[in-house]
Design an enzyme around this catalytic site. Structure first.
Site, mmCIF file in Angstrom:
data_model
loop_
_atom_site.group_PDB
_atom_site.id
_atom_site.type_symbol
_atom_site.label_atom_id
_atom_site.label_comp_id
_atom_site.label_asym_id
_atom_site.label_seq_id
_atom_site.Cartn_x
_atom_site.Cartn_y
_atom_site.Cartn_z
ATOM 1 N N SER A 163 0.807 -1.227 0.000
ATOM 2 C CA SER A 163 0.000 0.000 0.000
ATOM 3 C C SER A 163 0.837 1.273 0.000
ATOM 4 O O SER A 163 0.851 2.046 0.978
ATOM 5 C CB SER A 163 -0.949 -0.047 1.183
ATOM 6 O OG SER A 163 -1.701 -1.233 1.094
ATOM 7 N N ARG A 178 7.543 6.299 -4.500
ATOM 8 C CA ARG A 178 8.108 6.912 -3.295
ATOM 9 C C ARG A 178 7.425 6.298 -2.095
ATOM 10 O O ARG A 178 6.275 5.882 -2.177
ATOM 11 C CB ARG A 178 7.904 8.432 -3.303
ATOM 12 C CG ARG A 178 6.477 8.837 -3.428
ATOM 13 C CD ARG A 178 6.278 10.273 -3.906
ATOM 14 N NE ARG A 178 4.971 10.355 -4.521
ATOM 15 C CZ ARG A 178 3.832 10.410 -3.849
ATOM 16 N NH1 ARG A 178 3.845 10.436 -2.536
ATOM 17 N NH2 ARG A 178 2.671 10.439 -4.466
ATOM 18 N N ASP A 216 -3.960 -1.365 -1.215
ATOM 19 C CA ASP A 216 -5.064 -1.725 -0.304
ATOM 20 C C ASP A 216 -6.409 -1.168 -0.778
ATOM 21 O O ASP A 216 -7.454 -1.807 -0.609
ATOM 22 C CB ASP A 216 -4.779 -1.305 1.153
ATOM 23 C CG ASP A 216 -4.354 0.155 1.313
ATOM 24 O OD1 ASP A 216 -4.279 0.874 0.311
ATOM 25 O OD2 ASP A 216 -4.098 0.576 2.465
HETATM 26 C C1 GLC Z 1 -0.871 5.979 1.681
HETATM 27 C C2 GLC Z 1 -0.305 5.146 0.564
HETATM 28 C C3 GLC Z 1 -1.410 4.523 -0.263
HETATM 29 C C4 GLC Z 1 -2.365 3.765 0.639
HETATM 30 C C5 GLC Z 1 -2.861 4.655 1.754
HETATM 31 C C6 GLC Z 1 -3.757 3.906 2.735
HETATM 32 O O1 GLC Z 1 -1.561 7.054 1.135
HETATM 33 O O2 GLC Z 1 0.524 5.931 -0.258
HETATM 34 O O3 GLC Z 1 -0.877 3.645 -1.215
HETATM 35 O O4 GLC Z 1 -3.423 3.293 -0.121
HETATM 36 O O5 GLC Z 1 -1.765 5.196 2.464
HETATM 37 O O6 GLC Z 1 -3.100 2.821 3.295
#
Ligand code: GLC
Length: 485
Positions: A163, A178, A216
């Site tokens: 995620s 990143r 996620d």
């Molecule tokens: C951050 C991550 C993203 C994820 C979110 C919730 O924003 O960059 O990929 O979906 O957190 O976990």
């Protein structure tokens, strides 16, 4: 604590014999100032939403935009009939989970899981070590649930829920753009994290086959829709904040050249926690000096601006910074040792939930919290002040969260046909009143159409969603449909 002291007017040199009145007056004054700072009007929400819609379109149009709108290579909705056993590995912001998902079809599933809390060290160690740790956890799980690895003949399908912002060209590939959520493991950004995990799994001889890498939000979108087909948007409000939805490929100009039929649908991981990064004229007016402080002292300044005002990782810290400001100004905890509360990120967002939901007139839960965790005595007027501050931070988070959802809904016309938004993450699940505040703000932004967009607790996207996607991908490839992706 904060360089800019322009909201503080109480002076340490005030006569301490006048303190009781002075403190009450100053708390009153501070409350008013904070109410002004943290209140986001309906007009502001509407302006932010309009800009948000444009950011979503820009992200679909071109690469490297502020809101990147990553195609997730999940094509269309599940049928709800997907079945089978799948492993999933979930590397989120706080925990690592390994799950065994039994998809039963008809929108039903069972999950068995092991969960590990990630340490601070693991968020900063070399990427290879982090993925080695993941591989070891998968191996232990497989040994426990399938018997020793050596007895397994066919590798078990494993879906990886990773995620963080990653750019994909196919479902089993994901280059980390990143790190977010405080991670900064070296030697990972710019690399294919599916490949890194594959290498670790191979090093530890784990009998699995990595079939897919997903976000996620994408998992939550598919898991929610698997269970109920009117779920069209998915959001995570946890350590980070983000959303996914299903887009028509014909509306994703940057996919030209990918040899994907225009009449297909594709899940989009918006990565919209990045909205407003590197400065935004619409977000700037609602940012406070506390948001600026958090951003400039973070490991990724100027990034994830929207997320830093909304998500669970930061709300407690905003609250703590306000308190520290008042300690510095001689308003709170006079004569007490405040060292415990002066440590960055020591005030968990879960504490704000507790403060907001304290059922006692005397706010005894709040009293206990400050005394137990921070060794600080509080008076009722201070505790009432704390509750108001928590409300302001929680309310602003929920209201701003509605902008991203409204932007997707308006873009897709869901304000007319209506839809459910599958939401997950501790803020959504545990913060009192978050969903109600979100719904009110949707109406503030969209008007009556906002009532047609309804959030509800989502299914386990990172576990079940990952399994459904593995099943969908298997079926798609076997059918030879866009098999090269
Ligand atoms: C951050 C991550 C993203 C994820 C979110 C919730 O924003 O960059 O990929 O979906 O957190 O976990």
């Amino acid at each position: 604590m904060l360089e800019d002291k322009n909201i503080s007017s109480y002076s340490r040199s005030s006569n301490c014999f006048e303190k009781p009145h002075a403190q009450e007056d100053i708390l009153e004054q501070k409350r008013t100032e904070l109410e002004d700072m943290f209140t986001v009007s309906a007009d502001m929400l509407k302006t932010i939403t309009q800009d948000f819609i444009q950011s979503l379109k820009d992200g679909l149009e071109k690469k490297d935009q502020t809101v990147p709108m990553f195609p997730a290579f999940v094509f269309g909705w599940p049928t709800g009939k997907e079945t089978g056993h799948y492993l999933s590995l979930d590397l989120g912001g706080t925990n690592l989970r390994v799950c065994l998902v039994d998809l039963k079809g008809d929108g039903k599933f069972d999950i068995t899981q092991s969960k590990f809390r990630l340490t601070d060290e693991q968020k900063h160690q070399d990427g290879k070590d982090l993925f080695d740790f993941c591989a070891k956890c998968v191996k232990d799980f497989v040994n426990k649930h399938f018997g020793s690895s050596s007895s397994i003949k066919d590798p078990i399908s494993l879906g990886f829920t990773f995620s963080y912002p990653m750019v994909q060209e196919k479902i089993d590939h994901g280059k980390l753009v990143r790190w977010t959520k405080g991670f900064d493991n070296p030697n990972t950004e710019g690399k294919d994290c599916a490949e890194m995990l594959r290498a670790s799994l191979k090093r530890f001889d784990v009998p699995v086959h990595l079939t897919s890498i997903i976000n996620d939000t994408t998992g939550t979108l598919i898991a929610s829709n698997y269970v109920s087909s009117d779920s069209k948007i998915a959001c995570i409000f946890g350590t980070g904040c983000n959303a996914a939805y299903m887009e028509h490929v014909s509306n994703i100009p940057k996919l030209k050249g990918f040899d994907i039929p225009e009449d297909t649908d594709m899940a989009i991981n918006c990565e919209y926690g990045a909205f407003g990064s590197y400065g935004s004229p619409v977000l700037e007016p609602v940012r406070t000096k506390y948001d600026e402080y958090i951003d400039s002292h973070s490991n990724k300044p100027s990034e994830q601006m929207y997320e830093k005002m909304i998500s669970g990782m930061y709300l407690g810290e905003i609250f703590r910074l306000i308190l520290c400001d008042l300690v510095d100004d001689g308003v709170l905890f006079l004569g007490q040792n405040t060292y415990k509360i002066e440590k960055p990120f020591v005030f968990d967002t879960a504490f704000l939930s507790l403060i907001e939901s304290d059922p006692t007139d005397e706010l005894l839960t709040v009293m206990g919290l400050f005394s137990y965790f921070f060794n600080l005595d509080t008076e009722i007027k201070e505790r009432l002040f704390f509750r108001r501050v928590a409300q302001l931070i929680g309310l602003r988070s929920a209201r701003l969260s509605a902008c991203g959802i409204s932007a997707i809904a308006l873009k897709m016309g869901y304000d007319k046909e209506g839809c459910h938004v599958g939401c997950d993450g501790s803020l959504y699940s545990k913060y009192p009143g978050f969903a109600d505040r979100l719904h009110e703000a949707l109406v503030d932004i969209i008007g009556e159409g906002g009532r047609k967009i309804h959030s509800r607790q989502a299914e386990d996207g990172s576990g079940a969603g990952s399994a459904v996607i593995a099943a969908m991908t298997k079926a798609r490839k076997e059918a030879g449909h866009i098999a090269h992706r």
